[in-house]
Design an enzyme around this catalytic site. Sequence first.
Site, PDB file in Angstrom:
ATOM      1  CD  GLU A 229      82.813  49.959  65.544  1.00 44.83           C
ATOM      2  OE1 GLU A 229      81.708  49.964  65.720  1.00 44.83           O
ATOM      3  OE2 GLU A 229      83.212  49.665  64.613  1.00 44.83           O
ATOM      4  CB  CYS A 263      76.564  55.060  68.756  1.00 45.48           C
ATOM      5  SG  CYS A 263      76.338  53.909  67.582  1.00 45.48           S
TER       6      CYS A 263
END
Length: 457
Positions: A229, A263
């Site tokens: 990720e 993110c």
Amino acid sequence: MPTLAIHNPATGALIDEVAAETAESVAAHFRTARATQPAWAAVPMAERLAIVQRFRALVVRDLEALAATLTREVGKPIAQSRNELNGLLPRLDFFLEQAEGAVREEHVFTGGDMHEEISHAPLGVVANISAWNYPWFVGCNVIVPALLTGNAVLYKPSEHASLTGLAIARLLHEAGVPREVMICLVGGGEVGAALIAQAIDGLFFTGSHATGQRIAQSLAGRLVKMQLELGGKDPTYVRADADPKAAAESLADGAMYNTGQGCCSVERIYVHEAVHDAFVEQFLATVASFKQGDPGDPGTYIGAITRAPQLELLEAQVRDAVAKGAALRTGGRRGPGPGHHFPPTVLTDVTHRMDVMREESFGPIVGIQKVKNDDEAVALMNDTRYGLTAGVYTRDEAAARAVLSRVQAGTVYWNCCDRVSPRLPWSGVGDSGIGLTLGVAGIQTFTRPKAWHLRTP
Ligand code: NAD
């Protein structure tokens, strides 16, 4: 035994020194986890669920102290540390509600004397190497479903969130997870590398693209399940029919919350020329209202930059953009020390020749670019190697769906941004990563499906 010094990024002060792992101790922890994982997998699901339910209660019990620790070591404003911990609770509830069903045996076919079933076995011993920016979220997205499905977890928190990592492990142990099946490995990249060198059955990583790529290379040829990720360069498009004020207020929050260190923080905004100027004016007004300062103050909205080298990267992006013709509308330079501070920074008249529109910033900085129509906006949104999230602000749902269906991203938003739901899978396209967490699939990902072909004699 080596130690890890922990500094408060808002002040530079040394706040703690904790024991760190060595390559030898990591190998010993791996052997322990390997030996004890089968017994953990044999614990009935109801008991594992009860343990996670107790963990949830312990997080609630200690919430204030845990939030204070997170704020001190990461520099996250205290109100946002509390939000992260409160936001963890519905995630835990989702796992508690869904885990049993996600790994239940499935009877998929009976015909004549043949019967077909699917069972879900734990992967075994999994490694979780994690990031610091939302350490409770990204840590527990892996640790909790992995434990619920019968895996042992070797968890390497970020060296910038080690106290939080140790707290997660401590509360899980207090809740009843055996110490041998949930082990927190404190240290930097070298401890992560030592962990990857073990005969793990799965590697679940959250962090930067550069580290993710290094990890993928070090696992090459090993045939170990791997999830990465990684970063994003998350775009949003404001259409001509959007309310510029509402869009600006929502997107300023999406860009600057967590001091832009998310993110899925909004990093690029494309605005239709018809509403561009009104949008920029409202955006600047909203940003000007954000209070920057002591992360321990409940009124603070912009906290510290957690990693010192990021200050140089942010200033370099501003220099590059201004040199290529961007207008710096506010911010642009690091604030005074001690500690690492950067003000909310807004650039307009930007183009895709500028790093600020192409490379992950991971800070309170955003570029706003004028566009003529949906096609131009979609082309620019897709002009990236990343693909984590993307959004559109418009009153027209059909237009929003048309735009979002053409955007290459794991998650898309209509009239919202910077949002994660436990019910939906979290994944990335391109350099934003491979694999997923959250959603029912984010529980099953910690298991291996086994196909049963059964013929009655
Ligand atoms: P990072 O890549 O610097 O570090 C991540 C982890 O990797 C840390 O625990 C670190 O110690 C470890 N590590 C470093 N070198 C290693 C090596 N050679 N072998 C094994 N482990 C190693 O990232 P970071 O600064 O902690 O996090 C910020 C990044 O994470 C940003 O790019 C952000 O976008 C991304 N992120 C992504 C998500 C997502 O869900 N996609 C969520 C949060 C953060």
